[in-house]
Write a protein that holds these residues in place. Structure first.
Motif, PDB file in Angstrom:
ATOM      1  N   PHE A   1     -10.676   4.309  46.238  1.00  0.00           N
ATOM      2  CA  PHE A   1     -11.678   4.019  45.201  1.00  0.00           C
ATOM      3  C   PHE A   1     -12.349   2.669  45.368  1.00  0.00           C
ATOM      4  O   PHE A   1     -13.324   2.381  44.692  1.00  0.00           O
TER       5      PHE A   1
ATOM      6  N   THR B   1     -14.117  -0.643  47.615  1.00  0.00           N
ATOM      7  CA  THR B   1     -15.295  -0.732  48.477  1.00  0.00           C
ATOM      8  C   THR B   1     -14.963  -0.239  49.885  1.00  0.00           C
ATOM      9  O   THR B   1     -13.868  -0.484  50.384  1.00  0.00           O
ATOM     10  N   PRO B   2     -15.911   0.435  50.521  1.00  0.00           N
ATOM     11  CA  PRO B   2     -15.657   0.834  51.905  1.00  0.00           C
ATOM     12  C   PRO B   2     -15.793  -0.329  52.888  1.00  0.00           C
ATOM     13  O   PRO B   2     -15.537  -0.160  54.076  1.00  0.00           O
ATOM     14  N   ALA B   3     -16.196  -1.499  52.388  1.00  0.00           N
ATOM     15  CA  ALA B   3     -16.292  -2.668  53.269  1.00  0.00           C
ATOM     16  C   ALA B   3     -14.893  -3.229  53.478  1.00  0.00           C
ATOM     17  O   ALA B   3     -14.302  -3.820  52.573  1.00  0.00           O
ATOM     18  N   GLY B   4     -14.357  -3.034  54.691  1.00  0.00           N
ATOM     19  CA  GLY B   4     -12.951  -3.338  54.966  1.00  0.00           C
ATOM     20  C   GLY B   4     -12.526  -4.755  54.625  1.00  0.00           C
ATOM     21  O   GLY B   4     -11.430  -4.968  54.092  1.00  0.00           O
ATOM     22  N   SER B   5     -13.373  -5.744  54.888  1.00  0.00           N
ATOM     23  CA  SER B   5     -12.978  -7.139  54.670  1.00  0.00           C
ATOM     24  C   SER B   5     -12.786  -7.455  53.196  1.00  0.00           C
ATOM     25  O   SER B   5     -12.256  -8.504  52.858  1.00  0.00           O
ATOM     26  N   HIS B   6     -13.257  -6.584  52.338  1.00  0.00           N
ATOM     27  CA  HIS B   6     -13.122  -6.823  50.905  1.00  0.00           C
ATOM     28  C   HIS B   6     -12.250  -5.768  50.247  1.00  0.00           C
ATOM     29  O   HIS B   6     -12.369  -5.510  49.054  1.00  0.00           O
TER      30      HIS B   6
ATOM     31  N   TYR C   1      -9.697 -13.898  54.343  1.00  0.00           N
ATOM     32  CA  TYR C   1     -10.203 -12.871  53.417  1.00  0.00           C
ATOM     33  C   TYR C   1      -9.193 -12.597  52.307  1.00  0.00           C
ATOM     34  O   TYR C   1      -9.545 -12.218  51.204  1.00  0.00           O
TER      35      TYR C   1
ATOM     36  N   PHE D   1     -10.002  -4.728  45.028  1.00  0.00           N
ATOM     37  CA  PHE D   1     -10.657  -3.442  45.295  1.00  0.00           C
ATOM     38  C   PHE D   1     -12.112  -3.615  45.730  1.00  0.00           C
ATOM     39  O   PHE D   1     -12.797  -2.642  45.993  1.00  0.00           O
ATOM     40  N   GLY D   2     -12.571  -4.872  45.767  1.00  0.00           N
ATOM     41  CA  GLY D   2     -13.976  -5.107  46.101  1.00  0.00           C
ATOM     42  C   GLY D   2     -14.896  -4.607  45.011  1.00  0.00           C
ATOM     43  O   GLY D   2     -16.005  -4.158  45.281  1.00  0.00           O
ATOM     44  N   TRP D   3     -14.420  -4.674  43.764  1.00  0.00           N
ATOM     45  CA  TRP D   3     -15.229  -4.187  42.643  1.00  0.00           C
ATOM     46  C   TRP D   3     -15.970  -5.340  41.944  1.00  0.00           C
ATOM     47  O   TRP D   3     -16.512  -5.160  40.863  1.00  0.00           O
ATOM     48  N   GLY D   4     -15.864  -6.512  42.530  1.00  0.00           N
ATOM     49  CA  GLY D   4     -16.533  -7.644  41.895  1.00  0.00           C
ATOM     50  C   GLY D   4     -15.677  -8.320  40.832  1.00  0.00           C
ATOM     51  O   GLY D   4     -16.182  -9.073  40.015  1.00  0.00           O
TER      52      GLY D   4
ATOM     53  N   GLN E   1     -11.968   0.512  35.324  1.00  0.00           N
ATOM     54  CA  GLN E   1     -13.056   0.239  36.263  1.00  0.00           C
ATOM     55  C   GLN E   1     -14.221   1.201  36.103  1.00  0.00           C
ATOM     56  O   GLN E   1     -15.378   0.796  36.160  1.00  0.00           O
TER      57      GLN E   1
ATOM     58  N   ARG F   1     -15.180  -0.661  31.847  1.00  0.00           N
ATOM     59  CA  ARG F   1     -15.921  -1.815  32.353  1.00  0.00           C
ATOM     60  C   ARG F   1     -17.437  -1.577  32.303  1.00  0.00           C
ATOM     61  O   ARG F   1     -18.172  -2.431  31.804  1.00  0.00           O
TER      62      ARG F   1
ATOM     63  N   GLU G   1     -23.399   0.611  42.689  1.00  0.00           N
ATOM     64  CA  GLU G   1     -22.686   0.476  43.964  1.00  0.00           C
ATOM     65  C   GLU G   1     -23.457   1.232  45.032  1.00  0.00           C
ATOM     66  O   GLU G   1     -23.753   2.412  44.870  1.00  0.00           O
TER      67      GLU G   1
ATOM     68  N   ARG H   1     -24.908  -3.687  44.370  1.00  0.00           N
ATOM     69  CA  ARG H   1     -23.800  -4.170  45.221  1.00  0.00           C
ATOM     70  C   ARG H   1     -23.789  -3.353  46.495  1.00  0.00           C
ATOM     71  O   ARG H   1     -23.490  -2.167  46.480  1.00  0.00           O
TER      72      ARG H   1
ATOM     73  N   SER I   1     -22.185  -2.450  49.961  1.00  0.00           N
ATOM     74  CA  SER I   1     -20.976  -2.563  50.797  1.00  0.00           C
ATOM     75  C   SER I   1     -21.343  -2.058  52.178  1.00  0.00           C
ATOM     76  O   SER I   1     -21.931  -0.994  52.316  1.00  0.00           O
ATOM     77  N   VAL I   2     -20.992  -2.843  53.163  1.00  0.00           N
ATOM     78  CA  VAL I   2     -21.370  -2.491  54.533  1.00  0.00           C
ATOM     79  C   VAL I   2     -20.114  -2.183  55.343  1.00  0.00           C
ATOM     80  O   VAL I   2     -19.381  -3.095  55.702  1.00  0.00           O
ATOM     81  N   PRO I   3     -19.839  -0.909  55.585  1.00  0.00           N
ATOM     82  CA  PRO I   3     -18.590  -0.592  56.275  1.00  0.00           C
ATOM     83  C   PRO I   3     -18.662  -0.625  57.796  1.00  0.00           C
ATOM     84  O   PRO I   3     -17.651  -0.776  58.442  1.00  0.00           O
TER      85      PRO I   3
ATOM     86  N   GLY J   1     -18.229  -5.031  57.045  1.00  0.00           N
ATOM     87  CA  GLY J   1     -17.050  -5.430  56.279  1.00  0.00           C
ATOM     88  C   GLY J   1     -17.382  -6.330  55.114  1.00  0.00           C
ATOM     89  O   GLY J   1     -16.488  -6.766  54.389  1.00  0.00           O
ATOM     90  N   GLU J   2     -18.667  -6.631  54.914  1.00  0.00           N
ATOM     91  CA  GLU J   2     -19.038  -7.559  53.845  1.00  0.00           C
ATOM     92  C   GLU J   2     -19.658  -6.817  52.656  1.00  0.00           C
ATOM     93  O   GLU J   2     -20.031  -5.661  52.752  1.00  0.00           O
TER      94      GLU J   2
ATOM     95  N   GLU K   1     -24.191  -8.881  46.660  1.00  0.00           N
ATOM     96  CA  GLU K   1     -24.674  -8.527  45.322  1.00  0.00           C
ATOM     97  C   GLU K   1     -26.020  -9.180  45.084  1.00  0.00           C
ATOM     98  O   GLU K   1     -26.196 -10.368  45.376  1.00  0.00           O
TER      99      GLU K   1
END
Lengths: 458, 356
Positions: free
Chosen positions: A43, A45-50, A369, A378-381, B36, B40, B50, B77, B79-81, B103-104, B107
């Motif tokens: 659930f 973010t798909p951005a791995g670093s986050h 990170y 979860f990278g949800w902000g 969430q 929220r 998102e 927001r 998200s860049v996978p 990976g970043e 926002e």
């Protein structure tokens, strides 16, 4: 026992380890983080670093495991690992208490042919060949975690005890092998006491303990490989004959009993993987990384074939040649297969330092990170601790390569010493041992040079 | 402690552990996801949308349609996978955020004042299918949320070309070309020398846009200029409109949206051109691999075309080629600016700060 320091002489430590609360509380804690990782994977973010599932599983956990736990504490991770927890608690019908009666399972018998770590070898390779994707995609990561826990539960329903950990877990395989190096061991204090003890409570269990879930008789323990440090035997032993010791690094590598081809292959696979990952992720070949990342199916198929061939044929083949040369260099009649298996244990220190050096490259670079993830797992902000916006900063970039080089050289020296001492087990004289050491030492040096070339920006 | 007490306390621990297990496996995940995804958003003063930005072959922008009310401040927001992407929204909003690395997460807060249909697009080369990386932002009027103004009515320039039966996609090769790049600097002096002898139509923007440089050259030859002088004069006339600031703005538009295929120097050799010949593009976009991106430095192919034709190609895309349509991204004014900039490739600019 020489060069040992018994930690369990400390009464409070012994009381802690004997407490039935000790292991379950730690498992519940790691299970909580495991659940966080799975939720983040599916659930977040798909951005791995986050995403917690990438940074905390593949960087923080991995670093903790390979840099700290395995070298110093052996299989301590297996003590607190959450993966088998649900299956084990299902079998035991409880979490803390020793519930009387047999374990709940279908009591199938694990096939004799699989009572080795071949499954773990192939399981590790199966995950390894997908790892550039597993390590970067949160959802794939979560599926892997769910798959592991599902498999562990399934096997607990069918078979008693920790069959999953002992024969299936792809992580357990290498933790076991590399624990041969570690400075912690669980052993019996006096073997004769065990021999004379008829009821063998550590195997059968008592009112306050379960029989060894790892299917081990502690009296036979000479190596760390398959002891999961669950401390049930410590709880069971009425003779107070179980000890947790500090000992010199690598002590188990010279134990001849228990050496086997499956473990030898594990050592080769781990070394090959450390080398290949270094080449894929740090080497100068962008195309290789793209192929590993499944740029297209045919490219990935070519990569996978190459990866598996290197692991199962190329490196073992080269090593076999080295052991053949070792046999020829001496007039010993030991079969090459025996030498191949025995000398493979000399690869363990180098494999471990190779993995630590490789891990440094992403722990130092991407470890920061984790700080922002503590606030936004979860990278949800979210910003739980106010650290969400802490920027990515590589740690000690100037020191990293020096540390890697030092580690690799340390691994090389350690491995050559072990090679020589294994050589002594076969040779009659020191000269003979040195002569048989040379080809294997050359192999080790070549591997180290390859690592050094990759880490020093070849 | 008596045995009974020990048993009681161990029972208590067991129950506590079981409750903790349920907390971990059931209550914590439910509470977390409920917070969430339901609580929220309900409590937030600003709506967060998102957006996953993956390469087109991995799904592109998800979701591909975003609805926002005009005047509503929203937080996007991204998200860049997978690989680095750039983010911009057009046409005519001037919203362009810098590159975001794999990976970043990035926002941004944005308010759309005017209802209409906008395009969120990637503006850095991210894959052979880069140009497909677009999604639609529907900005509705809160008074009439069901009615979305249609702002993609037929473009009058394209409609006029079609009405005149100009084949936009046919090659428009020049019947004759200069020996080198004509110079606007020299052309400026020649035009000044001509004075009133300069045919009036040549100074009209409408005429210039609907005629090719070759046609202008033919007209100038009639007034007694040599071949080379006439070409230099054309270069001046075609580039005179573009001042320094415009050139910079156009250059930035070109660099972000065109250079990947057409090359930074307009030679048709951008990184996209190399995959052009490969099969992957053919598979994905259905174009012919032999269709290479146009080289704007080629005098023969450039000087026979008109600004209107190039305008149409940019806005509508090239039929049967890999050239995407930029109509949903650029305003007509931006497109004209870009077309004027394209002339700086075959023609030598007069401005010292510009391309020489």
């Amino acid at each position: 026992m020489s060069h040992r320091f018994e930690l369990t002489r400390s009464l409070w430590l012994k009381a802690l380890l004997k407490s039935r609360l000790f292991q379950p509380i730690l498992m519940l804690l790691t299970l909580f983080f495991f659940v966080v990782a799975i939720i983040a994977g599916f659930f977040g973010t798909p951005a791995g670093s986050h995403n917690f599932s990438i940074i905390f599983v593949w960087i923080v956990w991995w670093a903790l495991l390979i840099i700290v736990l395995v070298p110093f504490f052996g299989r301590l991770w297996c003590t607190i690992c959450p993966i088998p927890s649900l299956g084990e608690w299902f079998q035991r019908r409880g979490i803390i208490r020793r519930i009387p009666g047999p374990l709940r399972s279908l009591h199938w018998r694990w096939p004799r042919r699989l009572r080795n770590i071949w499954l773990q070898n192939f399981g590790f390779l199966a995950v390894a060949v997908f790892s550039p994707i597993v390590l970067t995609s949160p959802s794939v990561s979560a599926w892997v975690l769910v798959g592991m826990i599902g498999l562990a539960i399934g096997l607990s329903v069918l078979y008693e005890n920790r069959i999953f950990c002992r024969y299936v877990c792809p992580v357990g395989g290498f933790i076991g092998l590399y624990s041969l190096v570690s400075s912690l061991e669980l052993r019996v204090k006096d073997l004769q006491v065990c021999k004379d003890h008829l009821t063998k409570d550590c195997v059968t269990g008592t009112e306050c303990s379960y029989g060894c879930p790892w299917l081990i008789f502690p009296g036979n323990l000479e190596r760390n490989t398959y002891c999961g440090l669950c401390m049930e035997c410590l709880k069971a032993c009425p003779k107070d004959n179980i000890a947790l010791n500090l000992r010199p690094f690598g002590a188990d590598l010279l134990v001849t009993k228990g050496r086997s081809l499956d473990e030898a292959y594990k050592a080769l696979i781990m070394l090959a993987c450390a080398l290949l990952y270094s080449a894929i992720l740090l080497g100068p070949w962008g195309w290789l990384k793209e192929w590993a990342n499944m740029a297209s199916l045919p490219h990935w198929a070519a990569y996978a074939t190459g990866f598996l061939t290197a692991n199962l044929l190329v490196l073992p083949g080269l090593f076999w040649l080295a052991t053949l040369a070792a046999q020829k260099a001496t007039s010993l009649q030991t079969p090459v297969k025996r030498l191949f298996t025995d000398y493979a244990y000399s690869l363990v220190p180098m494999g471990l330092t190779g993995w630590i050096a490789f891990s440094f490259s992403f722990v130092f670079v991407n470890g920061s990170y984790a700080i922002s993830l503590l606030s936004d797992p979860f990278g949800w902000g979210w910003d739980l601790l106010g650290t969400r916006t802490v920027p990515w900063t590589p740690f000690w970039p100037g020191v990293m390569t020096t540390l890697q080089v030092m580690l690799l050289l340390l691994g090389l020296v350690f491995s050559i010493v072990i090679t020589y001492r294994i050589g002594l087990q076969h040779a009659k004289t020191h000269t003979q041992a040195w002569r048989s050491t040379l080809p294997v030492a050359s192999f080790l040096t070549m591997v180290t040079l390859a690592f050094l070339w990759l880490y020093m920006g070849g | 402690m008596s045995e009974l007490q020990t048993k009681t306390s161990s029972r208590q621990s067991e129950w506590l552990a079981r409750i903790t297990l349920i907390l971990i496996l059931v209550i914590f995940p439910s509470a977390l996801l409920g917070y969430q995804f339901w609580l929220r958003p309900a409590l937030a003063d600003i709506r967060t949308i998102e957006i996953v930005a993956a390469a087109p072959e991995a799904g592109g922008f998800q979701p591909d349609v975003i609805r926002v009310a005009a005047g509503e401040k929203v937080r996007l927001r991204f998200s860049v996978p997978d690989v680095a992407h750039g983010f911009a929204i057009g046409p005519g909003l001037g919203l362009d955020w810098s590159q975001v690395d794999p990976g970043e997460v990035k926002e941004v807060e944005v308010t759309f004042d005017q209802a209409g249909r906008y395009t969120l697009y990637c503006n850095i080369w991210c894959s052979p299918n880069h140009w497909r990386m677009r999604s639609t932002i529907e900005v509705y009027d809160p008074e009439q949320p069901d009615r979305l103004p249609v702002n993609d009515t037929a473009d009058p320039v394209i409609a006029s070309l079609i009405a005149r039966q100009v084949d936009i996609d046919a090659p428009h090769e020049a019947v004759t070309i200069p020996t080198g790049r004509p110079s606007a600097a020299r052309g400026q002096e020649i035009i000044a020398g001509l004075g009133k002898a300069l045919p009036a139509e040549l100074q009209s923007q409408v005429w210039q846009r609907s005629h090719s440089p070759v046609e202008a050259w033919q007209t100038l030859e009639v007034v007694g200029l040599s071949e080379a002088e006439a070409w230099d004069a054309v270069a001046y006339l075609w580039l005179a409109e573009l001042d320094d600031a415009q050139r910079q703005a156009a250059g930035s538009l070109y660099a972000k949206n065109c250079a990947a295929c057409h090359g930074e120097s307009g030679d048709g050799q951008g990184p996209g051109a190399t995959v052009w010949a490969g099969q992957s593009l053919d598979q994905h976009s259905g174009t012919h691999p032999e269709e290479k991106p146009a080289a704007f430095t080629e005098l023969r192919t450039m000087l026979g075309g008109t600004s209107e034709i190039y305008y149409a190609k940019v806005r509508r895309g090239g039929m049967g080629t890999g050239m995407p349509g930029f109509g949903p991204i650029f305003t007509p004014d931006e497109t004209w600016l870009l077309v004027e900039y394209l002339w700086t490739f075959p023609l030598q600019s007069k401005l010292p700060s510009g391309r020489q």
